[in-house]
Design an enzyme around this catalytic site. Structure first.
Site, PDB file in Angstrom:
ATOM      1  N   SER A 256       0.810  -1.214   0.000  1.00  0.00           N
ATOM      2  CA  SER A 256       0.000   0.000   0.000  1.00  0.00           C
ATOM      3  C   SER A 256       0.851   1.276   0.000  1.00  0.00           C
ATOM      4  O   SER A 256       1.672   1.450  -0.877  1.00  0.00           O
ATOM      5  CB  SER A 256      -0.949  -0.063   1.192  1.00  0.00           C
ATOM      6  OG  SER A 256      -2.107   0.649   0.880  1.00  0.00           O
ATOM      7  N   TRP A 347     -10.121   0.206  -4.890  1.00  0.00           N
ATOM      8  CA  TRP A 347      -9.575   1.526  -4.536  1.00  0.00           C
ATOM      9  C   TRP A 347      -8.165   1.712  -5.143  1.00  0.00           C
ATOM     10  O   TRP A 347      -7.788   2.796  -5.556  1.00  0.00           O
ATOM     11  CB  TRP A 347      -9.533   1.604  -3.003  1.00  0.00           C
ATOM     12  CG  TRP A 347      -9.028   2.848  -2.358  1.00  0.00           C
ATOM     13  CD1 TRP A 347      -7.900   2.950  -1.579  1.00  0.00           C
ATOM     14  CD2 TRP A 347      -9.632   4.159  -2.350  1.00  0.00           C
ATOM     15  NE1 TRP A 347      -7.783   4.238  -1.100  1.00  0.00           N
ATOM     16  CE2 TRP A 347      -8.827   4.995  -1.558  1.00  0.00           C
ATOM     17  CE3 TRP A 347     -10.776   4.687  -2.950  1.00  0.00           C
ATOM     18  CZ2 TRP A 347      -9.114   6.341  -1.350  1.00  0.00           C
ATOM     19  CZ3 TRP A 347     -11.064   6.036  -2.733  1.00  0.00           C
ATOM     20  CH2 TRP A 347     -10.241   6.840  -1.948  1.00  0.00           C
ATOM     21  N   HIS A 398      -7.559  -5.774   0.427  1.00  0.00           N
ATOM     22  CA  HIS A 398      -6.340  -4.993   0.624  1.00  0.00           C
ATOM     23  C   HIS A 398      -5.548  -5.520   1.826  1.00  0.00           C
ATOM     24  O   HIS A 398      -5.881  -5.236   2.972  1.00  0.00           O
ATOM     25  CB  HIS A 398      -6.811  -3.548   0.875  1.00  0.00           C
ATOM     26  CG  HIS A 398      -5.718  -2.552   0.902  1.00  0.00           C
ATOM     27  ND1 HIS A 398      -5.037  -2.145  -0.226  1.00  0.00           N
ATOM     28  CD2 HIS A 398      -5.190  -1.840   1.928  1.00  0.00           C
ATOM     29  CE1 HIS A 398      -4.154  -1.239   0.106  1.00  0.00           C
ATOM     30  NE2 HIS A 398      -4.212  -1.023   1.405  1.00  0.00           N
TER      31      HIS A 398
HETATM   32  C1  GCU Z   1      -5.377   4.721   2.045  1.00  0.00           C
HETATM   33  C2  GCU Z   1      -4.834   5.513   0.884  1.00  0.00           C
HETATM   34  C3  GCU Z   1      -4.062   4.652  -0.091  1.00  0.00           C
HETATM   35  C4  GCU Z   1      -3.019   3.831   0.644  1.00  0.00           C
HETATM   36  C5  GCU Z   1      -3.677   3.077   1.775  1.00  0.00           C
HETATM   37  C6  GCU Z   1      -2.704   2.315   2.662  1.00  0.00           C
HETATM   38  O1  GCU Z   1      -6.380   3.867   1.613  1.00  0.00           O
HETATM   39  O2  GCU Z   1      -5.904   6.156   0.263  1.00  0.00           O
HETATM   40  O3  GCU Z   1      -3.435   5.430  -1.080  1.00  0.00           O
HETATM   41  O4  GCU Z   1      -2.356   2.994  -0.255  1.00  0.00           O
HETATM   42  O5  GCU Z   1      -4.344   3.984   2.618  1.00  0.00           O
HETATM   43  O6  GCU Z   1      -1.558   2.664   2.777  1.00  0.00           O
HETATM   44  O7  GCU Z   1      -3.168   1.363   3.309  1.00  0.00           O
END
Ligand code: GCU
Length: 416
Positions: A256, A347, A398
């Site tokens: 992420s 997302w 995620h």
């Molecule tokens: C949020 C953010 C993302 C990121 C994520 C994470 O959802 O919007 O861009 O990748 O956090 O780091 O878990």
């Protein structure tokens, strides 16, 4: 109100709303044109590795420095390493753990960062290593009782004792699996390097650099993602001093937001022979120009401390970006890259993450390396892999799962 002014006002309001809402409708993805990899800004076609390395690559690097992640400082920061703990019987005797405190001292300021390293006991000689940040502190990656809380953790989380629980994210760190496959693994809490909240740069690594004050209002100011990427390189510096680590075989993995930093670290630092992005999404592997899932307006508003301020100029104007994330991936070549998505993580735009890996292909081909053959998103849980570029989209959301680690280590095996 004059009716033209009213129309203009309505147009602007709708546009702002459109930017702040994520699109999940493939039919609404704009007809984007990806900036070319192998054509210089003056129109020259790139046909040789020398042209790529000497001319096109610096042009693209300049975009990422000035428009997205900020300018990485070149100054060396003094660092001292102190081994705080060592356990030869970690992970039920499978590994030796070491906990090392990094003290960065400069400009009258100190930043401390704590590295947790596991080295397999069964290995003869030097071993490859996978390096990655964790989200919730080193103590969250394992239930082992001797894992220390870093100084930054103790300070930033002093009023949030519920997060001090051990082993909360063991699912993201398949230590047994990694060690069984003969790899060492090194992790650090990413907020040791740069606290992940706006207004905390003063206690981040950025404040140690001599031009910190001078850069405060610059559009290419170095912020959190740039600093996290820098921190990965400092971990690599330390690991080079570790007798049991094969410094020619270093992989980095980031999930992420840490995946975004990992790709950028992989671009800048040749220590990293394998670069793995997991669910990195917007500002990571995903193509910005698809404007699918999280977009630039959303990310720069929610996380103003991540990218350089110039990046927010492209909020709602992805079509105007003179570069895109497939170029970031291509800048890692000829070193290897693996991009992973999860089907329920829309997302992060799995298709956009895949297409970046696919469109990075021409640069790998320039080096005579094999790349992803088809531009069709692969089936779920069916990785497509060459030794240089790999991709999978897994069932689920995620996260980092055992499945992901299994595939990442397979990819590392192909390389090491
Ligand atoms: C949020 C953010 C993302 C990121 C994520 C994470 O959802 O919007 O861009 O990748 O956090 O780091 O878990």
């Amino acid at each position: 109100m004059n009716r033209y002014i009213l129309f203009f006002f309505l147009f602007c309001t709708c546009n702002i709303q459109a930017q702040n809402v994520a699109n999940y409708d493939e039919s609404k993805v704009p007809d984007y044109i990806l900036p070319e990899l192998l054509r210089c800004n003056d129109g020259t076609a790139v046909t040789t590795i020398t042209q790529w390395e000497n001319k096109r690559k610096p042009e693209l690097m300049e975009y990422f420095y000035s428009q997205e992640y900020g300018r990485t400082p070149s100054e060396n920061i003094n660092v001292k390493y102190q081994i705080l703990a060592q356990n030869p019987k970690a992970l039920e005797g499978k590994a030796t753990s070491k906990q090392i405190k990094f003290s960065f001292v400069e400009n009258g300021k100190t930043v401390e960062a704590f590295l947790l390293l596991y080295i397999p006991n069964a290995a003869q000689g030097k071993v490859p290593v996978v390096i990655g940040y964790n989200f919730k502190g080193n103590h969250s990656t394992t239930t082992e009782e001797d894992i220390l809380y870093s100084s930054a953790y103790k300070e930033l989380k002093k009023n949030d004792r519920s997060t001090w629980t051990r082993g909360e994210q063991t699912n993201r760190w398949s230590y047994d699996r990694i060690i069984d496959r003969g790899y060492a693994v090194a992790t650090m809490w990413y907020e040791d390097i740069y606290p992940d909240r706006p207004g905390f740069e003063e206690r981040s690594i950025a404040a140690l650099f001599s031009d910190y004050e001078a850069n405060v209002d610059k559009p290419d100011k170095w912020q959190a993602i740039g600093a996290w990427a820098w921190g990965l390189s400092r971990i690599a510096d330390y690991l080079e001093t570790e007798e049991k680590i094969d410094s020619e075989k270093m992989a980095i993995m980031g999930h992420s937001r840490q995946g975004k930093a990992t790709l950028w670290a992989g671009v800048q630092d040749e220590h990293f022979k394998v670069v793995i992005s997991n669910n990195s999404g917007c500002g990571g592997a995903a193509l910005a120009k698809r404007v699918y899932g999280e977009n630039i307006a959303i990310i720069t508003k929610a996380f103003p401390h991540w990218f350089c301020p110039a990046f927010s100029r492209y909020a709602g104007k992805e079509a105007e970006l003179p570069f895109d994330q497939h170029q970031l991936i291509a800048l890692i070549a000829p070193r290897s890259v693996y991009v992973a998505s999860a089907v329920d993580d829309q997302w992060a735009d799995p298709k956009g993450e895949f297409l970046s890996a696919y469109h990075a292909g021409p640069v790998y081909q320039l080096y005579g390396l094999k790349t992803l053959e088809s531009d069709t998103l692969p089936a779920i849980d069916k990785p497509v892999v060459t030794p240089s570029v790999g991709y999978h989209i897994r069932t689920g959301g995620h996260d980092v799962k055992d499945y992901d680690w299994e595939k990442f280590l397979d990819f590392c095996d192909l390389n090491f």
